[in-house]
Design an enzyme around this catalytic site. Structure first.
Site, short mmCIF file in Angstrom:
data_model
loop_
_atom_site.label_atom_id
_atom_site.label_comp_id
_atom_site.label_asym_id
_atom_site.label_seq_id
_atom_site.Cartn_x
_atom_site.Cartn_y
_atom_site.Cartn_z
N GLY A 46 0.83 -1.21 0.00
CA GLY A 46 0.00 0.00 0.00
C GLY A 46 0.87 1.25 0.00
N GLU B 290 21.78 -4.78 -21.40
CA GLU B 290 22.12 -6.14 -21.88
C GLU B 290 21.00 -6.71 -22.78
OE1 GLU B 290 24.75 -8.51 -20.11
OE2 GLU B 290 25.22 -7.22 -18.42
C1 FAD Z 1 21.89 1.34 -15.53
C2 FAD Z 1 22.48 1.03 -16.86
C3 FAD Z 1 23.74 0.45 -16.93
C4 FAD Z 1 24.33 0.19 -18.16
N1 FAD Z 1 25.59 -0.36 -18.22
C5 FAD Z 1 26.19 -0.52 -19.42
C6 FAD Z 1 27.55 -0.99 -19.49
O1 FAD Z 1 28.19 -1.31 -18.47
N2 FAD Z 1 28.13 -1.10 -20.71
C7 FAD Z 1 27.48 -0.77 -21.86
O2 FAD Z 1 28.08 -0.86 -22.93
N3 FAD Z 1 26.19 -0.32 -21.83
C8 FAD Z 1 25.53 -0.19 -20.64
N4 FAD Z 1 24.24 0.28 -20.59
C9 FAD Z 1 23.57 0.68 -21.82
C10 FAD Z 1 22.54 -0.33 -22.29
O3 FAD Z 1 23.15 -1.51 -22.70
C11 FAD Z 1 21.71 0.34 -23.40
O4 FAD Z 1 20.96 1.35 -22.78
C12 FAD Z 1 20.81 -0.64 -24.13
O5 FAD Z 1 21.56 -1.48 -24.96
C13 FAD Z 1 19.74 0.06 -24.97
O6 FAD Z 1 20.30 1.03 -25.78
P1 FAD Z 1 19.72 2.52 -25.80
O7 FAD Z 1 19.57 2.98 -24.40
O8 FAD Z 1 20.59 3.30 -26.71
O9 FAD Z 1 18.28 2.39 -26.41
P2 FAD Z 1 17.92 2.29 -27.97
O10 FAD Z 1 18.70 1.21 -28.60
O11 FAD Z 1 17.98 3.64 -28.55
O12 FAD Z 1 16.41 1.82 -27.86
C14 FAD Z 1 15.34 2.72 -27.54
C15 FAD Z 1 14.02 1.93 -27.63
O13 FAD Z 1 13.83 1.44 -28.96
C16 FAD Z 1 13.66 0.04 -28.92
N5 FAD Z 1 14.29 -0.56 -30.09
C17 FAD Z 1 15.54 -0.37 -30.58
N6 FAD Z 1 15.75 -1.15 -31.65
C18 FAD Z 1 14.61 -1.86 -31.84
C19 FAD Z 1 14.18 -2.84 -32.79
N7 FAD Z 1 14.98 -3.27 -33.76
N8 FAD Z 1 12.93 -3.34 -32.65
C20 FAD Z 1 12.11 -2.94 -31.67
N9 FAD Z 1 12.45 -2.02 -30.75
C21 FAD Z 1 13.68 -1.49 -30.84
C22 FAD Z 1 14.36 -0.43 -27.65
O14 FAD Z 1 13.90 -1.69 -27.22
C23 FAD Z 1 14.00 0.70 -26.71
O15 FAD Z 1 12.73 0.49 -26.20
C24 FAD Z 1 23.62 0.51 -19.36
C25 FAD Z 1 22.34 1.09 -19.28
C26 FAD Z 1 21.77 1.34 -18.05
C27 FAD Z 1 20.41 1.95 -18.00
#
Ligand code: FAD
Length: 410
Positions: free
Chosen positions: A341, A365
């Site tokens: 709650g 990931e």
């Molecule tokens: C707390 C945290 C820790 C992290 N640590 C690391 C790290 O140690 N090393 C590292 O390298 N990265 C790290 N990341 C980054 C993370 O891996 C990326 O944020 C992730 O891969 C998504 O990429 P983006 O944020 O650029 O989103 P985008 O790729 O821009 O995606 C944006 C949206 O579009 C959607 N989308 C994209 N392509 C498609 C598709 N083909 N079909 C359908 N939907 C799609 C995605 O699912 C998402 O909803 C971290 C992120 C966070 C939040």
């Protein structure tokens, strides 16, 4: 089929649970509020051998198997996701890559100090303009004699400001017809001239952890720091994710368990309409769903861990485990708040932190959308895993226990 844990597995659970519950749980709220990583976390995890849990003794590790790694992650994230994030990047994404792809010299130079926890490692794949679309990476590593010159920026990097070593993927061939094939992987010591790092503040979750950026300006790296062959960077990065995602899946399972335990406890304590709220069937339904998720998530990650032990390719199974467990952990944390709650809506209770932390794992990931595309790709026959030039070694208890001097440590 044997579902039982060994004596060794139980010892790992006990040791890691003891550390997380006794040493971290009492102070985690304070550090989450301060948005800082508690300074004792990394040295203590190193001291307990957690940072080298699944590496052969010969490479500075504890000689345990990949199931032990999963169990440790489950226990860590049952207290806070930031503890498991350390395992995902330091162990899963970086050190396991060295075990899989590194030369003997690279293992000695990088893996040994990392497995001992003397050096901390991170993983630099994401860039400001390239997340899910790894082929969109624009950082470059230009060959200049016996060196590469690295330029670019990595964003959202866990442990960016804590790590000594980063595994960095950059473009070595701007002309490659397929952009995936123009990437290479490098181990970069973060004290090299031209490297700058910083923290990202104002995150929704993993606030007691460290997330930041790394910039490279004309950073010179010796050729000996390249992992694998030129052009193998994409394949290497994807194989790193098979290991990182495994730790995320196991950790998210721990978060489901924590949500369940908090919900059961509160359901017994809280009274409404003259009864404890656990007597209401709609509350029971939420709890039973958490049990269902916990068992399914656990079986999925243990299967992936077992396949790693056997040396079997597990990209599909690990992706499924990660996708299922992270979505289910968000759902479990959200329902745990509902059961609490209004109290669940404040940081007086842990469940609101669970929800904030769970959201991150649905993004990093491989977002849930990417995992859905992968699973459909396998089912429809659009996707198939070809064998790799270097596979993650199967768990071999004898080899894992050989000491650097060639003796068995058992
Ligand atoms: C707390 C945290 C820790 C992290 N640590 C690391 C790290 O140690 N090393 C590292 O390298 N990265 C790290 N990341 C980054 C993370 O891996 C990326 O944020 C992730 O891969 C998504 O990429 P983006 O944020 O650029 O989103 P985008 O790729 O821009 O995606 C944006 C949206 O579009 C959607 N989308 C994209 N392509 C498609 C598709 N083909 N079909 C359908 N939907 C799609 C995605 O699912 C998402 O909803 C971290 C992120 C966070 C939040």
């Amino acid at each position: 089929m044997d579902f039982s844990l060994t004596e060794e597995h139980r010892m790992v659970q006990q040791l890691v649970r003891g550390f997380a519950q006794k040493e971290v749980a009492p102070v985690i709220k304070e550090y989450d509020r301060k948005q800082e990583m508690a300074p004792f976390i990394l040295p203590r995890m190193a001291e307990l051998g957690i940072l080298g849990i699944c590496f052969p003794v010969k490479y500075g590790g504890q000689g345990l198997d990949y199931i032990s790694l999963g169990l440790a992650c489950e226990e860590l994230e049952a207290v806070d996701s930031t503890l498991r994030v350390v395992m995902s990047v330091h162990v899963g994404l970086n050190s396991m890559c060295l075990l899989q792809w590194g030369t003997e010299e690279q293992k000695q130079r990088f893996l040994v100090p990392q497995a001992r926890g003397e050096k901390i490692a991170c993983f630099g794949l994401t860039e400001p303009g390239a997340g899910s679309d790894v082929a969109g990476i624009v950082s470059t590593a230009r060959r200049a004699g016996d060196e590469y010159v690295l330029n670019g920026e990595k964003m959202w990097i866990s442990l960016a400001t804590k790590a000594h070593h980063a595994l960095v993927v950059a473009r070595t061939n701007l002309e490659a017809p397929d952009p995936h094939e123009g990437l290479s992987a490098f181990m970069v010591e973060l004290d090299r001239p031209g490297v700058t790092t910083g923290d990202i503040h104002g995150k929704l979750g993993v606030r007691a952890g460290s997330t930041g950026w790394i910039a490279f300006q004309d950073v010179r790296i010796p050729v000996e720091n390249r992992i694998g062959l030129e052009g193998e960077g994409f394949k290497i990065a994807m194989s790193c994710l098979d290991n990182g995602r495994y730790t995320v899946a196991a950790g998210a399972t721990g978060l489901i368990r924590a949500s369940l335990e908090a919900s059961v406890k509160y359901a017994h304590e809280r009274q409404a309409f003259g009864r404890e709220i656990g007597k209401f069937q709609l509350v029971q339904q939420k709890i039973s769903r958490m049990i269902q998720s916990y068992d399914a998530a656990r079986l999925l990650y243990l299967r992936a861990g077992w396949m790693k032990n056997m040396g079997e390719r597990n990209t599909r199974e690990t992706s499924l485990a990660k996708w299922f467990a992270t979505d289910a952990s968000f759902e479990a944390a959200s329902e745990a708040i509902q059961i609490h709650g209004a109290y669940g809506y404040s940081d007086e209770y842990d469940v609101e932190r669970y929800l904030r932390n769970a959201k991150g794992a649905i993004i990093y990931e491989g977002t849930s959308e990417i995992h859905q595309l992968m699973q459909a790709g396998y089912a429809l026959g659009y996707r198939e895993d070809a064998s790799l030039r270097c596979e993650l070694p199967a768990y071999d208890p004898e080899f894992s226990m050989i000491t650097p001097t060639g003796h068995s440590s058992i």
